[in-house]
Design an enzyme around this catalytic site. Structure first.
Site, PDB file in Angstrom:
ATOM      1  N   LYS A   1     -15.349 -14.749   7.856  1.00 18.37           N
ATOM      2  CA  LYS A   1     -14.232 -14.339   7.008  1.00 18.37           C
ATOM      3  C   LYS A   1     -12.953 -14.904   7.596  1.00 18.37           C
ATOM      4  CE  LYS A   1     -13.412 -11.595   3.407  1.00 18.37           C
ATOM      5  NZ  LYS A   1     -14.220 -11.398   2.213  1.00 18.37           N
TER       6      LYS A   1
ATOM      7  N   GLY B   1     -12.702   1.853 -12.422  1.00 16.35           N
ATOM      8  CA  GLY B   1     -12.134   0.506 -12.319  1.00 16.35           C
ATOM      9  C   GLY B   1     -12.769  -0.445 -13.312  1.00 16.35           C
ATOM     10  N   VAL B   2     -11.989  -0.864 -14.305  1.00 19.62           N
ATOM     11  CA  VAL B   2     -12.530  -1.810 -15.297  1.00 19.62           C
ATOM     12  C   VAL B   2     -11.744  -3.120 -15.221  1.00 19.62           C
ATOM     13  CG1 VAL B   2     -13.677  -0.219 -16.872  1.00 19.62           C
ATOM     14  CG2 VAL B   2     -11.217  -0.582 -17.116  1.00 19.62           C
ATOM     15  N   GLY B   3     -11.709  -3.689 -14.000  1.00 19.64           N
ATOM     16  CA  GLY B   3     -11.118  -5.011 -13.791  1.00 19.64           C
ATOM     17  C   GLY B   3     -12.164  -6.062 -14.118  1.00 19.64           C
TER      18      GLY B   3
ATOM     19  N   VAL C   1     -15.072  -7.120 -12.626  1.00 18.44           N
ATOM     20  CA  VAL C   1     -16.484  -6.708 -12.589  1.00 18.44           C
ATOM     21  C   VAL C   1     -16.719  -5.532 -13.537  1.00 18.44           C
ATOM     22  CG1 VAL C   1     -18.328  -5.795 -11.124  1.00 18.44           C
ATOM     23  CG2 VAL C   1     -16.774  -7.535 -10.220  1.00 18.44           C
TER      24      VAL C   1
HETATM   25  P1  NAD Z   1     -10.199  -6.316  -9.978  1.00 19.90           P
HETATM   26  O1  NAD Z   1      -8.963  -6.239  -9.181  1.00 19.90           O
HETATM   27  O2  NAD Z   1     -10.289  -7.274 -11.115  1.00 19.90           O
HETATM   28  O3  NAD Z   1     -10.579  -4.864 -10.550  1.00 19.90           O
HETATM   29  C1  NAD Z   1     -10.365  -3.668  -9.865  1.00 19.90           C
HETATM   30  C2  NAD Z   1      -9.840  -2.672 -10.883  1.00 19.90           C
HETATM   31  O4  NAD Z   1      -9.736  -1.401 -10.258  1.00 19.90           O
HETATM   32  C3  NAD Z   1      -8.460  -3.030 -11.417  1.00 19.90           C
HETATM   33  O5  NAD Z   1      -8.454  -3.022 -12.834  1.00 19.90           O
HETATM   34  C4  NAD Z   1      -7.566  -1.935 -10.830  1.00 19.90           C
HETATM   35  O6  NAD Z   1      -6.463  -1.618 -11.675  1.00 19.90           O
HETATM   36  C5  NAD Z   1      -8.542  -0.789 -10.725  1.00 19.90           C
HETATM   37  N1  NAD Z   1      -8.133   0.277  -9.817  1.00 19.90           N
HETATM   38  C6  NAD Z   1      -7.395   0.194  -8.687  1.00 19.90           C
HETATM   39  N2  NAD Z   1      -7.218   1.426  -8.166  1.00 19.90           N
HETATM   40  C7  NAD Z   1      -7.892   2.292  -8.962  1.00 19.90           C
HETATM   41  C8  NAD Z   1      -8.101   3.691  -8.943  1.00 19.90           C
HETATM   42  N3  NAD Z   1      -7.580   4.468  -7.980  1.00 19.90           N
HETATM   43  N4  NAD Z   1      -8.835   4.257  -9.939  1.00 19.90           N
HETATM   44  C9  NAD Z   1      -9.366   3.503 -10.924  1.00 19.90           C
HETATM   45  N5  NAD Z   1      -9.172   2.160 -10.996  1.00 19.90           N
HETATM   46  C10 NAD Z   1      -8.457   1.570 -10.025  1.00 19.90           C
HETATM   47  O7  NAD Z   1     -11.367  -6.595  -8.926  1.00 19.90           O
HETATM   48  P2  NAD Z   1     -12.862  -7.046  -9.228  1.00 19.90           P
HETATM   49  O8  NAD Z   1     -12.986  -8.495  -8.959  1.00 19.90           O
HETATM   50  O9  NAD Z   1     -13.322  -6.467 -10.524  1.00 19.90           O
HETATM   51  O10 NAD Z   1     -13.599  -6.309  -8.017  1.00 19.90           O
HETATM   52  C11 NAD Z   1     -13.831  -4.902  -8.062  1.00 19.90           C
HETATM   53  C12 NAD Z   1     -14.529  -4.465  -6.781  1.00 19.90           C
HETATM   54  O11 NAD Z   1     -15.751  -5.188  -6.644  1.00 19.90           O
HETATM   55  C13 NAD Z   1     -13.757  -4.737  -5.482  1.00 19.90           C
HETATM   56  O12 NAD Z   1     -14.087  -3.738  -4.546  1.00 19.90           O
HETATM   57  C14 NAD Z   1     -14.330  -6.076  -5.010  1.00 19.90           C
HETATM   58  O13 NAD Z   1     -14.182  -6.243  -3.620  1.00 19.90           O
HETATM   59  C15 NAD Z   1     -15.776  -5.906  -5.400  1.00 19.90           C
HETATM   60  N6  NAD Z   1     -16.513  -7.158  -5.604  1.00 19.90           N
HETATM   61  C16 NAD Z   1     -16.121  -8.030  -6.544  1.00 19.90           C
HETATM   62  C17 NAD Z   1     -16.863  -9.193  -6.749  1.00 19.90           C
HETATM   63  C18 NAD Z   1     -16.469 -10.197  -7.805  1.00 19.90           C
HETATM   64  O14 NAD Z   1     -17.305 -11.053  -8.119  1.00 19.90           O
HETATM   65  N7  NAD Z   1     -15.282 -10.103  -8.383  1.00 19.90           N
HETATM   66  C19 NAD Z   1     -17.996  -9.453  -5.965  1.00 19.90           C
HETATM   67  C20 NAD Z   1     -18.398  -8.510  -5.015  1.00 19.90           C
HETATM   68  C21 NAD Z   1     -17.637  -7.358  -4.848  1.00 19.90           C
END
Ligand code: NAD
Length: 358
Positions: free
Chosen positions: A80, A179-181, A183
């Site tokens: 990392k 969290g509906v970002g 993923v």
């Molecule tokens: P993202 O930032 O697109 O989505 C995260 C979402 O969580 C956002 O919409 C944010 O507003 C929301 N959030 C933040 N605080 C919150 C709370 N207190 N309550 C509810 N929602 C809240 O990130 P992502 O890429 O979707 O990743 C999500 C998680 O998955 C992270 O922990 C990331 O490390 C992990 N992850 C992602 C991937 C990937 O391919 N993107 C791969 C492995 C792990």
């Protein structure tokens, strides 16, 4: 405490620190293990309060990548990079070019990709100085956004977990998604298509509205998601969602989601097990994203185009590993996170032995 005594350092092959004053770069590249192949893991840019905090984060994250890559059965070790700085105000092309130079100095032992605070556009600058960069766009080996693949792995992992714990398919099951970002939104679509009912929470109102419109999900406040009447809780926001307080409120029998570091501490993992809640270890179920990145590294190495069929094959294998973790947890009456750690460590030490014997 010296670096070598730090519990976070344990098992690391090397830690590299770089500074380039003119470019404004201060970064640490931690290489936990190259037993299975070159170390791979994203680069995080964060305004750490101290160099020590940055070091501890780099060490913690690099070891986690070794475990994740081993569980995804990738020919990659764990590493990392962390860049110390404010990603909103301190990013420049020169800084990322200097970061590329730092990666090049590590001599192919570390491949970088995106993480918090770092975008594909930033990595394009790093790429000018080194080939050991994945997660770019616009070339035949590029793997694109890993989120849909992560969500697909999580979706299949939820299906497996629900079948094992509740002996049901997803039709009519309620899933609470925190969290509906990236993923979480893809996951919501897949679960909806499979007939699941959804309860969602996020701090981003636009993201909530879009997912609710597309899936009919019921929206609750971020605090209320832990009280939702749901068979499955899917953490897809930040780490540490499951702690003693939230566990006391959850009604779910399955915890399976995309977020990293879902358990606030190992003790809460033992409590989940004792209460009969099936936990799909986060770094196993969310391995789809790193498999996608590994597909790009493989394509660059072999001078070929990105091959989605290889990614699908690895995703399938990942879900077999999830079954293996859950089978052993059941047979040995031990929490899934402990079994997963043990399998990951065994895979890494086997590779180290084979490498030493070769
Ligand atoms: P993202 O930032 O697109 O989505 C995260 C979402 O969580 C956002 O919409 C944010 O507003 C929301 N959030 C933040 N605080 C919150 C709370 N207190 N309550 C509810 N929602 C809240 O990130 P992502 O890429 O979707 O990743 C999500 C998680 O998955 C992270 O922990 C990331 O490390 C992990 N992850 C992602 C991937 C990937 O391919 N993107 C791969 C492995 C792990």
């Amino acid at each position: 405490m010296t670096l070598f005594d730090s519990p976070a350092f344990e098992g690391h092959e090397g830690v590299h620190a770089f500074a380039d004053e003119a470019a404004g770069l201060k970064c640490i590249i931690a290489v936990h293990s190259t037993a299975r192949g070159p170390a791979a893991g994203g680069c995080r840019m964060w305004n750490y309060p101290s160099a020590e905090a940055a070091l501890v984060d780099a060490l913690r994250l690099s070891r986690a990548m070794s475990y994740k890559n081993a569980m995804a059965d990738l020919a990659l070790g764990g590493g990392k990079a962390v860049i110390i700085g404010d990603a909103r105000t301190q990013k420049t092309p020169a800084l990322f070019e200097a970061f590329g130079g730092a990666i090049e100095d590590v001599g192919g032992k570390y491949w970088t990709a995106e993480d918090v605070g770092v975008s594909p556009a930033d990595l394009m600058h790093a790429r000018k100085r080194t080939r050991y960069v994945a997660g770019l766009t616009g070339h035949p080996a590029a793997s694109g956004d890993p989120s849909p693949v992560t969500a697909e792995g999580v979706f299949r992992g939820i299906k497996i977990s629900v079948r094992r714990r509740l002996n049901r398919d997803l039709d009519g099951i309620t899933v609470a998604i925190q969290g509906v970002g990236h993923v979480g939104a893809y996951l919501a679509q897949k679960l909806h298509a499979a007939g699941a009912k959804l309860v969602i929470a996020d701090v981003n109102q636009d993201a909530l509205r879009q997912v609710a419109e597309a899936t009919g999900a019921r929206i609750v406040t971020p605090g209320a998601i832990f009280d939702a009447d749901a068979e499955v809780f899917a953490p897809c926001a930040l780490g540490g969602a499951i702690n003693a307080d939230t566990l006391a409120r959850l009604k779910a029998k399955v915890i399976a989601g995309g977020a990293n570091n879902q358990l606030a501490d190992p003790e809460v993992g033992r409590a989940l097990f004792a209460q009969g809640i099936l936990y799909a270890p986060d770094y196993v179920i969310n391995g789809g994203g790193i498999i996608n990145v590994a597909g790009e590294i493989r394509a660059i190495d072999q001078g070929e185009a990105f091959d989605p069929a290889w990614v699908e094959m690895k995703l399938d294998r990942l879900l077999q590993t999830l079954h293996e973790v859950m089978d052993r947890s059941l047979a040995e009456k031990r929490p899934t996170h402990e079994v997963a750690n043990e399998i990951a460590k065994a895979r890494i030490s086997l590779a180290a032995q084979q490498k030493a014997a070769a």
